[in-house]
Design a protein around this motif. Structure first.
Motif, short mmCIF file in Angstrom:
data_model
loop_
_atom_site.label_atom_id
_atom_site.label_comp_id
_atom_site.label_asym_id
_atom_site.label_seq_id
_atom_site.Cartn_x
_atom_site.Cartn_y
_atom_site.Cartn_z
N GLY A 35 0.80 -1.22 0.00
CA GLY A 35 0.00 0.00 0.00
C GLY A 35 0.83 1.26 0.00
N THR A 36 0.27 2.30 -0.61
CA THR A 36 0.88 3.63 -0.57
C THR A 36 -0.21 4.67 -0.35
OG1 THR A 36 0.74 3.83 -2.98
CG2 THR A 36 2.84 3.09 -2.08
N VAL A 37 0.17 5.71 0.36
CA VAL A 37 -0.69 6.86 0.59
C VAL A 37 0.17 8.08 0.29
CG1 VAL A 37 -2.09 8.14 2.26
CG2 VAL A 37 -1.90 5.67 2.45
N THR A 38 -0.31 8.95 -0.57
CA THR A 38 0.51 10.10 -0.94
C THR A 38 0.27 11.31 -0.04
OG1 THR A 38 -1.15 10.76 -2.55
CG2 THR A 38 0.68 9.42 -3.36
N SER A 39 -0.85 11.35 0.67
CA SER A 39 -1.19 12.56 1.41
C SER A 39 -0.54 12.67 2.79
CB SER A 39 -2.72 12.66 1.55
OG SER A 39 -3.22 11.51 2.20
N ILE A 40 -0.09 11.54 3.36
CA ILE A 40 0.52 11.59 4.69
C ILE A 40 1.67 10.59 4.78
CG2 ILE A 40 -1.58 12.33 5.91
CD1 ILE A 40 -1.96 9.39 6.75
N LYS A 41 2.56 10.82 5.75
CA LYS A 41 3.63 9.87 6.02
C LYS A 41 3.12 8.90 7.08
CE LYS A 41 8.50 9.67 7.34
NZ LYS A 41 8.88 8.66 6.40
N THR A 42 3.29 7.61 6.82
CA THR A 42 2.74 6.61 7.71
C THR A 42 3.60 5.35 7.70
OG1 THR A 42 0.78 5.22 8.14
CG2 THR A 42 1.20 5.82 5.86
N ASN A 43 3.44 4.52 8.72
CA ASN A 43 4.14 3.24 8.75
C ASN A 43 3.24 2.12 8.21
OD1 ASN A 43 2.39 3.17 10.96
ND2 ASN A 43 3.82 2.12 12.29
N TRP A 44 2.11 2.47 7.63
CA TRP A 44 1.22 1.50 7.00
C TRP A 44 1.90 0.92 5.77
CZ3 TRP A 44 -1.77 2.08 2.29
CH2 TRP A 44 -2.72 1.08 2.09
N GLN A 45 1.94 -0.41 5.67
CA GLN A 45 2.61 -1.10 4.57
C GLN A 45 1.64 -1.63 3.52
OE1 GLN A 45 6.24 -1.41 4.56
NE2 GLN A 45 5.64 0.27 5.89
N GLY A 46 0.39 -1.85 3.90
CA GLY A 46 -0.60 -2.37 2.96
C GLY A 46 -1.64 -3.20 3.67
N LYS A 47 -2.30 -4.06 2.90
CA LYS A 47 -3.38 -4.89 3.43
C LYS A 47 -3.14 -6.34 3.05
CE LYS A 47 -6.88 -1.25 3.18
NZ LYS A 47 -7.09 -1.02 4.60
N LYS A 48 -3.61 -7.22 3.92
CA LYS A 48 -3.55 -8.66 3.69
C LYS A 48 -4.99 -9.16 3.65
CE LYS A 48 -1.62 -12.83 5.76
NZ LYS A 48 -0.87 -13.32 6.93
N PHE A 49 -5.36 -9.85 2.57
CA PHE A 49 -6.74 -10.29 2.36
C PHE A 49 -6.84 -11.81 2.43
CE2 PHE A 49 -6.51 -6.22 0.22
CZ PHE A 49 -7.73 -5.62 0.51
N ASP A 50 -8.02 -12.28 2.86
CA ASP A 50 -8.39 -13.70 2.79
C ASP A 50 -9.78 -13.74 2.16
OD1 ASP A 50 -9.28 -16.30 3.16
OD2 ASP A 50 -8.45 -16.48 5.17
N SER A 51 -9.84 -13.97 0.85
CA SER A 51 -11.13 -13.90 0.15
C SER A 51 -12.07 -15.02 0.57
CB SER A 51 -10.93 -13.92 -1.37
OG SER A 51 -10.41 -15.16 -1.80
N SER A 52 -11.56 -16.16 1.02
CA SER A 52 -12.44 -17.26 1.43
C SER A 52 -13.24 -16.91 2.68
CB SER A 52 -11.63 -18.54 1.67
OG SER A 52 -10.80 -18.41 2.80
N LYS A 53 -12.73 -16.00 3.49
CA LYS A 53 -13.42 -15.59 4.71
C LYS A 53 -13.98 -14.16 4.62
CE LYS A 53 -10.53 -18.48 7.65
NZ LYS A 53 -9.50 -18.47 8.70
#
Length: 138
Positions: free
Chosen positions: A35-53
């Motif tokens: 993941g990327t966010v251009t509007s703020i500086k953050t330690n967020w790296q992205g998302k992890k999904f489990d489509s079966s659930k």
């Protein structure tokens, strides 16, 4: 409310809005998406999904390594601001901090493996304000 209306107008006027409107509902999201966010500086790296659930987690970089925080559920629905189908990323669980329960992300696929998301805050049911965009990439 005026600040929310102004911020929503700014987001809807952003060049990313046209890409978002051309996107389609993602299917079978599984694993980690950077993941990327251009509007703020953050330690967020992205998302992890489990489509079966129909669930997932946000990934944050911490001193001890990557940490999964703020689980969410996913489902398809109509966009809060846009008349189109989107993947909703819902944080309304009572187990979350009170402030996170008002956040609703929406995600579309813009090209294979590339996604644009919108962050909304919904203080009053049915009335949502757009806060920012984020991108995900497989």
């Amino acid at each position: 409310i005026l600040l929310g209306i102004w911020r929503t107008w700014k987001i809807q006027s952003n060049p990313l809005q046209q890409q978002f409107l051309k996107g389609k509902v993602p299917s079978n999201l599984n694993g980690f998406y950077k993941g990327t966010v251009t509007s703020i500086k953050t330690n967020w790296q992205g998302k992890k999904f489990d489509s079966s659930k129909s669930t997932g987690n946000n990934i944050f970089k911490e001193a001890v390594g990557n940490l999964e925080k703020y689980p969410f559920k996913t489902y398809t629905g109509k966009g809060l601001q846009d008349n189109m189908a989107v993947l909703k990323i819902d944080y309304s669980s009572n187990s979350h901090p009170w402030w996170l329960r008002f956040i609703l992300d929406e995600l579309v696929e813009t090209s294979p493996g590339k996604y644009i998301g919108k962050v909304h805050v919904q203080l009053i049911p049915g009335l949502g304000f757009s806060l920012s965009y984020f991108k995900l990439e497989k």
